[in-house]
Design a protein around this motif. Structure first.
Motif, PDB file in Angstrom:
ATOM      1  N   PRO A  88       2.018   2.227   2.085  1.00  0.00           N
ATOM      2  CA  PRO A  88       3.484   1.963   2.577  1.00  0.00           C
ATOM      3  C   PRO A  88       3.546   2.096   3.855  1.00  0.00           C
ATOM      4  CG  PRO A  88       3.168   4.222   1.292  1.00  0.00           C
ATOM      5  CD  PRO A  88       1.757   3.133   1.535  1.00  0.00           C
ATOM      6  N   PHE A  89       4.660   1.439   4.387  1.00  0.00           N
ATOM      7  CA  PHE A  89       4.070   1.660   6.391  1.00  0.00           C
ATOM      8  C   PHE A  89       4.628   2.512   6.574  1.00  0.00           C
ATOM      9  CE2 PHE A  89       4.636  -3.362   6.751  1.00  0.00           C
ATOM     10  CZ  PHE A  89       2.947  -3.490   6.750  1.00  0.00           C
ATOM     11  N   GLN A  90       5.777   3.273   5.851  1.00  0.00           N
ATOM     12  CA  GLN A  90       6.605   4.428   6.299  1.00  0.00           C
ATOM     13  C   GLN A  90       5.818   6.209   6.389  1.00  0.00           C
ATOM     14  OE1 GLN A  90       7.792   1.969   3.328  1.00  0.00           O
ATOM     15  NE2 GLN A  90       9.776   2.449   4.111  1.00  0.00           N
ATOM     16  N   SER A  91       4.160   5.576   5.844  1.00  0.00           N
ATOM     17  CA  SER A  91       3.545   6.416   5.667  1.00  0.00           C
ATOM     18  C   SER A  91       2.403   6.379   6.595  1.00  0.00           C
ATOM     19  CB  SER A  91       2.137   6.607   4.772  1.00  0.00           C
ATOM     20  OG  SER A  91       1.483   5.549   4.361  1.00  0.00           O
ATOM     21  N   VAL A  92       3.259   5.532   7.791  1.00  0.00           N
ATOM     22  CA  VAL A  92       2.850   5.095   9.386  1.00  0.00           C
ATOM     23  C   VAL A  92       3.057   5.421  10.375  1.00  0.00           C
ATOM     24  CG1 VAL A  92       0.021   4.553   8.422  1.00  0.00           C
ATOM     25  CG2 VAL A  92       2.098   2.602   9.639  1.00  0.00           C
ATOM     26  N   ILE A  93       4.142   5.269  10.613  1.00  0.00           N
ATOM     27  CA  ILE A  93       5.431   5.356  11.304  1.00  0.00           C
ATOM     28  C   ILE A  93       5.800   6.280  12.201  1.00  0.00           C
ATOM     29  CG2 ILE A  93       6.807   2.969  11.385  1.00  0.00           C
ATOM     30  CD1 ILE A  93       8.898   4.669   9.441  1.00  0.00           C
ATOM     31  N   ASN A 124      -2.620   8.325   7.979  1.00  0.00           N
ATOM     32  CA  ASN A 124      -2.202   8.546   6.981  1.00  0.00           C
ATOM     33  C   ASN A 124      -2.340  10.402   6.369  1.00  0.00           C
ATOM     34  OD1 ASN A 124      -0.551   6.707   5.244  1.00  0.00           O
ATOM     35  ND2 ASN A 124      -2.956   5.472   4.997  1.00  0.00           N
ATOM     36  N   LYS A 158       8.192  -0.322  -1.371  1.00  0.00           N
ATOM     37  CA  LYS A 158       8.408  -0.348   0.585  1.00  0.00           C
ATOM     38  C   LYS A 158       9.652  -0.789   0.911  1.00  0.00           C
ATOM     39  CE  LYS A 158       5.609  -2.906   1.691  1.00  0.00           C
ATOM     40  NZ  LYS A 158       4.514  -3.793   2.325  1.00  0.00           N
ATOM     41  N   ALA A 162       6.733  10.434   2.621  1.00  0.00           N
ATOM     42  CA  ALA A 162       6.352   9.292   3.600  1.00  0.00           C
ATOM     43  C   ALA A 162       4.926   9.172   2.076  1.00  0.00           C
ATOM     44  CB  ALA A 162       5.644   9.341   3.998  1.00  0.00           C
TER      45      ALA A 162
END
Lengths: 315, 315
Positions: free
Chosen positions: A140-145, B47, B250, B291
């Motif tokens: 999920p991109f949330q974990s890298v933004i 991450n 997501k 996240a």
């Protein structure tokens, strides 16, 4: 033959004939669903061609009484995006174009090279490398933004320093460049996956023969693999184009104001809290935002499905 | 030529080919290396960075001040805070509602449409693209269209009133309790066609001989699908489930565009929760923790899937 080929090329299977009643039910259901899937698009188009009072005062299924293209030119050139910008979505449309073209080209080229190495020059541990890149597709991109925002901020500061020193920032800190970087990185998993699966079926004998003839690593790639890769290149380009054009999360996080891509601008236009909601302008803008990917779908629909299938299941 | 010069020349000759040989051996790995490094740093490194941030007391900016599991403990406590519900509680409940409905109806409609299309249908070439085109649209465009369609003042409710069905009532999109169902409707509309394509590919891949045998044994169409075809295409269910679950977890832009920026947090999902806590509420550590939970959820689904995929390729 891949699963996607079956969808697009296999003729419908012969089946025992149904009774007339059953066939009516089948066609009825299919037609009903076709209507359901089409109605939102039809309503969008009709709304975009009506003056506002006809939208707010009339029936959304009614054909436009006073056909007008004003909402379209409003959306393109004059609509208020966000707080201050009243130049319409045209600028943002080109922001998206400037972002999507390099991002697609770079990630596709890298994916092709990666797929070539992983299938034809395999080395110990190539499976682990591939597995790790495959997992990267699904994070999920949330974990890298958050880290990404920090790093892009740092790059921006480096860019400012470089500009002070040399008069040129090398593109660092530019929102479009940032988005290209982000989309290339997070598209690598998928493009590698596509090319790897495609090249896995490519005859290795051809490559061995070329090696015996003294062809180098890049010569083999350029002269033998690339000319035979047209189908998978089309699939990858369509897939990446659709994904990057339609992205919202990265666009809204890493590009603000004038530099935002199309999806962000559309969201700002539609969800503005001030003034009268101009539904007709909103719909025109939404259609403009959807036009490139819809066009791709109409022109290359079969490849589009194939690309999405390959991303979902093995190609 | 002195002895010494001859020795160096020989050494150089020896070094030359071996260096080139080494380069030839390692060239493929060197080509793959940048991509792998990017994925390693920007996916796996980031991450871990987010994981680290979730144990700190970061507010508007990242800090390195470790506070242990405090952030997770807060999320855990919020999980049960129902009166009034915490944003995290709302996000989890909505995730269950949205995810459940989205996955169930996409699978159901996808399979239904695929089976209907598989009945020697005339005009399949026209129907299939109609079911599929929503996939080309971004969630922002989809949301914009459905927001208009569901708006009681100008959308479906108004249209049916206009046609004389004045008791018809449908204002979910402005009712905080029902908003999440509107998000689900738009999502199902957008993605079910894709699931249809996956199932259709699966159905077309079923061996015709088996079906002929079933037919000779006197099985009805329903029995054939129920007992033979659907069990054979079970892997497609699994693939579709993975993709849908991943999309559901997501999805962020769909909520914003359908509900108009998620007023009052009524349609909160973990993805919107993460974004608002990180970037607007200055609670970066809490955002990171949420996240990480999203990542763990996806990993719990993806890791076994990727593991089985790569093992299959081993055989």
């Amino acid at each position: 033959m891949s699963a996607a080929d079956l969808v697009t090329s296999a003729p419908p299977r012969r089946r025992p004939g149904h009774s007339p009643t059953t066939r009516i039910v089948i066609y009825g259901l299919l037609f009903l669903f076709a209507l359901v899937y089409l109605v939102p698009l039809v309503v969008m188009v009709m709304t975009s061609l009506k003056p506002l009072d006809e939208v707010t005062g009339g029936n959304m299924f009614a054909l436009p009484r006073h056909l007008t293209f004003a909402p379209w030119s409003m959306a393109w050139g004059e609509a208020r995006i966000g707080v201050s910008d009243t130049r319409g979505i045209s600028g943002y449309f080109f922001n998206s174009v400037k972002m999507v073209v390099p991002a697609v080209l770079i990630s596709t080229l890298l994916g092709a090279l990666n797929g070539y190495v992983l299938t034809k020059w395999s080395f110990p541990g190539h499976k682990l490398v591939f597995g790790m890149m495959l997992f990267a597709c699904f994070i999920p991109f949330q974990s890298v933004i958050i880290p990404m925002a920090v790093i892009l901020g740092m790059l921006g500061r480096i860019g400012v320093n470089l500009a002070d020193l040399t008069g040129w920032s090398f593109g660092l800190g530019n929102a479009t460049v940032n988005l290209v970087i982000v989309h290339v990185i997070y598209g690598l998993g998928f493009t590698t996956l596509f090319f790897r699966n495609y090249y896995a079926a490519f005859p290795s004998e051809l490559i061995k023969a070329a090696m015996i003839d003294g062809a180098s690593f890049f010569q083999i790639f350029r002269r033998i693999l690339l000319p035979n890769s047209t189908p998978i290149i089309i699939v990858t380009v369509i897939y990446q184009f659709t994904n990057i054009w339609n992205d919202f999360l990265f666009g809204s996080t890493f590009a603000a104001g004038d530099t935002a891509p199309m999806t962000v601008a559309l969201n700002n236009l539609v969800n503005t809290s001030t003034g009268v909601v101009e539904y007709n302008v909103n719909m025109a803008a939404a259609i403009i935002a959807a036009a490139p990917t819809l066009l791709v779908y109409v022109i290359a629909g079969r490849y589009f499905v194939r690309g999405l299938m390959a991303g979902a299941v093995k190609g | 030529m002195t002895e010494r010069e001859a020795a160096t020349a020989m050494a150089r000759r020896k070094l030359g080919p071996s260096l080139r040989g080494w380069f030839q051996d390692w060239l493929p790995r060197l080509v793959l290396a940048p991509s792998f490094l990017l994925v390693l740093v920007f996916v796996y490194g980031f991450n871990l960075w987010t994981l680290f941030l979730s144990f700190t007391s970061s507010k508007a900016f990242p800090t390195t001040n470790l506070i242990g599991f405090t952030n997770y403990l807060r999320l855990w406590n919020w999980t049960f805070e129902t009166d009034p519900p915490s944003n995290w509680y709302t996000a989890l409940v909505n995730m269950g509602l949205f995810g459940g409905l989205y996955i169930f109806f996409c699978l159901f409609l996808g399979l239904l449409l695929a089976i209907l299309l598989d009945q020697k249908i005339r005009g399949e070439g026209i129907l299939r693209p109609i079911y599929l085109y929503p996939l080309a649209l971004s969630f922002i465009v989809t949301g914009t269209a459905w927001k208009l369609f569901l708006d009681p003042r100008i959308g479906l409710e108004n249209a049916l009133h206009d046609w004389g069905w004045t008791s018809f009532h449908f204002d979910w999109v402005v009712d905080p309790k029902m908003m999440i169902y509107c998000v689900a409707i738009a999502g199902i509309w957008q993605s079910s066609g894709f699931v249809m394509a996956m199932f259709l590919a699966g159905l077309r891949g079923v061996d015709g001989e088996i079906l002929k045998a079933a037919q000779i044994d006197g099985a009805s169409t329903y029995q054939t699908y129920r007992r033979i075809v659907i069990p054979i295409i079970r892997p497609v269910f699994f693939s579709a489930l993975i993709v849908l679950a991943h999309m559901a977890i997501k999805s962020y832009d769909l909520v914003l565009s359908v509900t108009g920026k998620n007023p009052g947090g009524a349609a909160e999902l973990p993805s919107t929760f993460m974004y608002s806590y990180t970037f607007t509420r200055n609670q970066m550590a809490i955002g990171s923790a949420s996240a990480v939970i999203m990542l763990m959820t996806i990993a719990a689904i993806m890791v076994p899937y990727i593991y089985s995929e790569t093992r299959e390729q081993n055989r």
